[in-house]
Design a protein around this motif. Structure first.
Motif, PDB file in Angstrom:
ATOM      1  N   ALA A 167      12.106   6.554 -11.569  1.00  0.00           N
ATOM      2  CA  ALA A 167      13.023   6.843 -10.593  1.00  0.00           C
ATOM      3  C   ALA A 167      13.144   8.359 -11.063  1.00  0.00           C
ATOM      4  CB  ALA A 167      14.265   6.294 -11.295  1.00  0.00           C
ATOM      5  N   GLY A 168      13.711   9.162 -10.165  1.00  0.00           N
ATOM      6  CA  GLY A 168      13.861  10.513 -10.018  1.00  0.00           C
ATOM      7  C   GLY A 168      12.637  11.300  -9.935  1.00  0.00           C
ATOM      8  N   LEU A 169      11.643  10.857  -9.542  1.00  0.00           N
ATOM      9  CA  LEU A 169      10.474  11.560  -9.228  1.00  0.00           C
ATOM     10  C   LEU A 169      10.553  12.575  -8.266  1.00  0.00           C
ATOM     11  CD1 LEU A 169       7.553   9.657 -10.926  1.00  0.00           C
ATOM     12  CD2 LEU A 169       8.794  11.370 -11.953  1.00  0.00           C
ATOM     13  N   PHE A 170      11.262  12.037  -7.046  1.00  0.00           N
ATOM     14  CA  PHE A 170      11.306  12.612  -5.752  1.00  0.00           C
ATOM     15  C   PHE A 170      12.727  12.939  -5.461  1.00  0.00           C
ATOM     16  CE2 PHE A 170       7.468  10.499  -5.412  1.00  0.00           C
ATOM     17  CZ  PHE A 170       6.607  11.336  -4.827  1.00  0.00           C
ATOM     18  N   VAL A 214       0.678  -1.106  -0.031  1.00  0.00           N
ATOM     19  CA  VAL A 214      -0.026  -0.328   0.033  1.00  0.00           C
ATOM     20  C   VAL A 214       0.869   1.130   0.063  1.00  0.00           C
ATOM     21  CG1 VAL A 214      -1.809   1.351   1.094  1.00  0.00           C
ATOM     22  CG2 VAL A 214      -1.837  -1.245   1.032  1.00  0.00           C
ATOM     23  N   PRO A 215       2.030   1.496   0.847  1.00  0.00           N
ATOM     24  CA  PRO A 215       2.807   2.504   0.669  1.00  0.00           C
ATOM     25  C   PRO A 215       3.219   2.821  -0.615  1.00  0.00           C
ATOM     26  CG  PRO A 215       3.278   1.400   2.664  1.00  0.00           C
ATOM     27  CD  PRO A 215       2.236   0.514   1.749  1.00  0.00           C
ATOM     28  N   THR A 216       3.648   1.903  -1.443  1.00  0.00           N
ATOM     29  CA  THR A 216       4.312   1.948  -2.673  1.00  0.00           C
ATOM     30  C   THR A 216       3.241   2.382  -3.678  1.00  0.00           C
ATOM     31  OG1 THR A 216       5.539  -0.030  -2.653  1.00  0.00           O
ATOM     32  CG2 THR A 216       5.141   0.532  -4.811  1.00  0.00           C
ATOM     33  N   LEU A 217       1.766   1.972  -3.546  1.00  0.00           N
ATOM     34  CA  LEU A 217       0.725   2.571  -4.366  1.00  0.00           C
ATOM     35  C   LEU A 217       0.576   3.979  -4.114  1.00  0.00           C
ATOM     36  CD1 LEU A 217      -1.651  -0.326  -4.281  1.00  0.00           C
ATOM     37  CD2 LEU A 217      -0.281   0.162  -6.208  1.00  0.00           C
ATOM     38  N   VAL A 218       0.402   4.277  -2.502  1.00  0.00           N
ATOM     39  CA  VAL A 218       0.168   5.674  -2.260  1.00  0.00           C
ATOM     40  C   VAL A 218       1.445   6.617  -2.871  1.00  0.00           C
ATOM     41  CG1 VAL A 218       0.251   7.134  -0.300  1.00  0.00           C
ATOM     42  CG2 VAL A 218      -1.061   5.096  -0.047  1.00  0.00           C
ATOM     43  N   SER A 219       2.624   6.256  -2.828  1.00  0.00           N
ATOM     44  CA  SER A 219       3.804   6.948  -3.306  1.00  0.00           C
ATOM     45  C   SER A 219       3.523   7.328  -4.708  1.00  0.00           C
ATOM     46  CB  SER A 219       5.149   6.161  -3.100  1.00  0.00           C
ATOM     47  OG  SER A 219       5.028   6.209  -1.728  1.00  0.00           O
ATOM     48  N   ALA A 220       3.197   6.200  -5.598  1.00  0.00           N
ATOM     49  CA  ALA A 220       2.803   6.600  -6.831  1.00  0.00           C
ATOM     50  C   ALA A 220       1.747   7.566  -7.321  1.00  0.00           C
ATOM     51  CB  ALA A 220       2.462   5.074  -7.815  1.00  0.00           C
ATOM     52  N   SER A 221       0.698   7.447  -6.394  1.00  0.00           N
ATOM     53  CA  SER A 221      -0.333   8.285  -6.353  1.00  0.00           C
ATOM     54  C   SER A 221       0.052   9.863  -6.111  1.00  0.00           C
ATOM     55  CB  SER A 221      -1.608   8.056  -5.496  1.00  0.00           C
ATOM     56  OG  SER A 221      -2.402   7.084  -5.996  1.00  0.00           O
ATOM     57  N   GLY A 281      12.053   4.345  -7.788  1.00  0.00           N
ATOM     58  CA  GLY A 281      10.679   4.268  -8.158  1.00  0.00           C
ATOM     59  C   GLY A 281      10.411   2.844  -8.220  1.00  0.00           C
ATOM     60  N   ALA A 282       9.255   2.433  -8.903  1.00  0.00           N
ATOM     61  CA  ALA A 282       8.507   1.129  -9.064  1.00  0.00           C
ATOM     62  C   ALA A 282       7.872   1.153 -10.524  1.00  0.00           C
ATOM     63  CB  ALA A 282       7.647   0.906  -7.932  1.00  0.00           C
ATOM     64  N   GLU A 283       8.783   0.707 -11.445  1.00  0.00           N
ATOM     65  CA  GLU A 283       8.295   0.962 -12.766  1.00  0.00           C
ATOM     66  C   GLU A 283       6.921   0.255 -13.071  1.00  0.00           C
ATOM     67  OE1 GLU A 283      11.153  -0.032 -15.608  1.00  0.00           O
ATOM     68  OE2 GLU A 283      12.425   1.676 -15.075  1.00  0.00           O
ATOM     69  N   ARG A 326       8.539  12.840 -15.274  1.00  0.00           N
ATOM     70  CA  ARG A 326       7.224  12.261 -15.867  1.00  0.00           C
ATOM     71  C   ARG A 326       7.086  10.916 -15.373  1.00  0.00           C
ATOM     72  NH1 ARG A 326       6.649  14.412 -22.166  1.00  0.00           N
ATOM     73  NH2 ARG A 326       6.833  16.715 -21.541  1.00  0.00           N
ATOM     74  N   MET A 327       5.692  10.627 -14.789  1.00  0.00           N
ATOM     75  CA  MET A 327       5.428   9.390 -14.581  1.00  0.00           C
ATOM     76  C   MET A 327       5.525   8.597 -15.845  1.00  0.00           C
ATOM     77  SD  MET A 327       3.873   9.336 -11.495  1.00  0.00           S
ATOM     78  CE  MET A 327       2.816   7.849 -11.376  1.00  0.00           C
ATOM     79  N   ILE A 328       5.695   7.032 -15.559  1.00  0.00           N
ATOM     80  CA  ILE A 328       5.694   6.182 -16.601  1.00  0.00           C
ATOM     81  C   ILE A 328       4.374   5.906 -16.956  1.00  0.00           C
ATOM     82  CG2 ILE A 328       6.341   3.890 -17.206  1.00  0.00           C
ATOM     83  CD1 ILE A 328       8.638   3.923 -15.247  1.00  0.00           C
ATOM     84  N   ARG A 329       3.986   6.134 -18.145  1.00  0.00           N
ATOM     85  CA  ARG A 329       2.772   5.659 -18.692  1.00  0.00           C
ATOM     86  C   ARG A 329       2.506   4.295 -19.483  1.00  0.00           C
ATOM     87  NH1 ARG A 329      -0.012   9.520 -16.359  1.00  0.00           N
ATOM     88  NH2 ARG A 329       0.634  11.398 -16.500  1.00  0.00           N
TER      89      ARG A 329
END
Length: 306
Positions: free
Chosen positions: A276-279, A231-238, A268-270, A303-306
């Motif tokens: 990577a590098g978003l923070f 869940v923390p991983t998903l929250v970080s992506a959000s 990151g978590a592709e 940018r986020m990975i789409r």
């Protein structure tokens, strides 16, 4: 008439309640007894103390009510569930069965979000704050109260917890979204100044040491996986999705997850689009007991990975 001769004096009832709670290994038996009496009698703790000293008698109905609550407390039902309220920072919250009880350590997490929102307010005007996995609404309510003028959104996926959040947040003008934190409020993508979260993060299989903590809903405690990081991983992506460049992310985590969270935010978590590098400026901070409790990071213009 002496207290020993009259079992219906407040002091006598407080003593018997204290003895019951002490026998149940409740940490603060006298304080809890006074709090329960305060709830039953509709009085402050100070009034309870004064009435007990003066030998005030309690009517039979109130005596039964206090005894009933004391028995429930002796089974380690959280005190806040019995009184229906708890205090978080400067805010009184309605709480009950089905919602995670906010902890004192989360107050410093809320404080970091409030500090970041105030910085935006001083420099650019009205800050936009999003609280993911809001639970009772404790953090969102604190931001709304302590940063007047902030626009605050709160997200909670569990309908039962969201019921309590609505009771606490609606009067403060906070917008509540009953939705999954992983995909909620896409209309705010790239615009939030602050994203804050106290997500479920307890590693699977860990049983809380305190009996009261075991009454919290499991869905609000366990983060998923042996390390509790799903869940923390998903929250970080959000958070990366919602934040504008320069925006601040604040997330509470387990004391064992300091390195895991730092690595996640840095690399990151592709598989979920977190590049990577978003923070940047990733910093783990401690709670009131000196344990690594939450991490603060700043969103870059990546940018986020789409």
């Amino acid at each position: 008439m002496t207290d020993n001769a009259d079992p219906h004096t407040l002091e006598s009832l407080l003593r018997s309640t204290t003895e019951l709670l002490r026998a149940a290994d409740v940490d603060s038996p006298r304080a809890d007894a006074e709090t329960l009496a305060s709830h039953v009698l509709g009085a402050s703790r100070g009034e309870i103390t004064a009435w007990a000293v003066s030998g005030r008698r309690i009517d039979p109905v109130q005596s039964v009510d206090l005894r009933r609550l004391a028995i429930s407390r002796s089974t380690r039902t959280p005190l806040q569930y019995l009184t229906g309220t708890t205090t978080f920072r400067t805010t009184d919250l309605e709480v009950g069965h089905g919602v995670f009880l906010p902890r004192p350590e989360t107050e410093v997490v809320a404080g970091a979000a409030i500090e970041a929102a105030r910085a935006v307010q001083h420099s650019a005007g009205r800050p936009l704050v999003v609280d993911l996995c809001t639970g009772s609404g404790a953090i969102a309510a604190s931001v709304a109260r302590e940063v007047p003028g902030a626009t605050v959104h709160a997200v909670e996926s569990d309908p039962e917890a969201a019921w309590w959040a609505a009771a606490n947040l609606d009067p403060l003008g906070v917008t509540l979204h009953v939705d999954d934190a992983a995909s909620a409020v896409p209309e705010l993508d790239g615009s939030a100044d602050v994203v804050v979260s106290n997500p479920p993060y307890v590693p699977d299989g860990r049983i809380p040491a305190q009996a009261e903590a075991r009454r919290d809903p499991e869905r609000a405690m366990y983060g998923g996986g042996a390390d509790g990081m799903r869940v923390p991983t998903l929250v970080s992506a959000s958070a990366a999705r919602l934040l504008r460049p320069g925006g601040t992310f604040v997330m509470e985590h387990d004391e064992t997850q300091e390195e895991l969270v730092t690595r996640l935010l840095r690399h990151g978590a592709e598989e979920i689009g977190l590049a990577a590098g978003l923070f940047a400026g990733i910093e783990t901070r401690t709670d009131l007991t000196g344990r690594p409790r939450y991490t603060v990071a700043v969103r870059t213009d990546g940018r986020m990975i789409r």
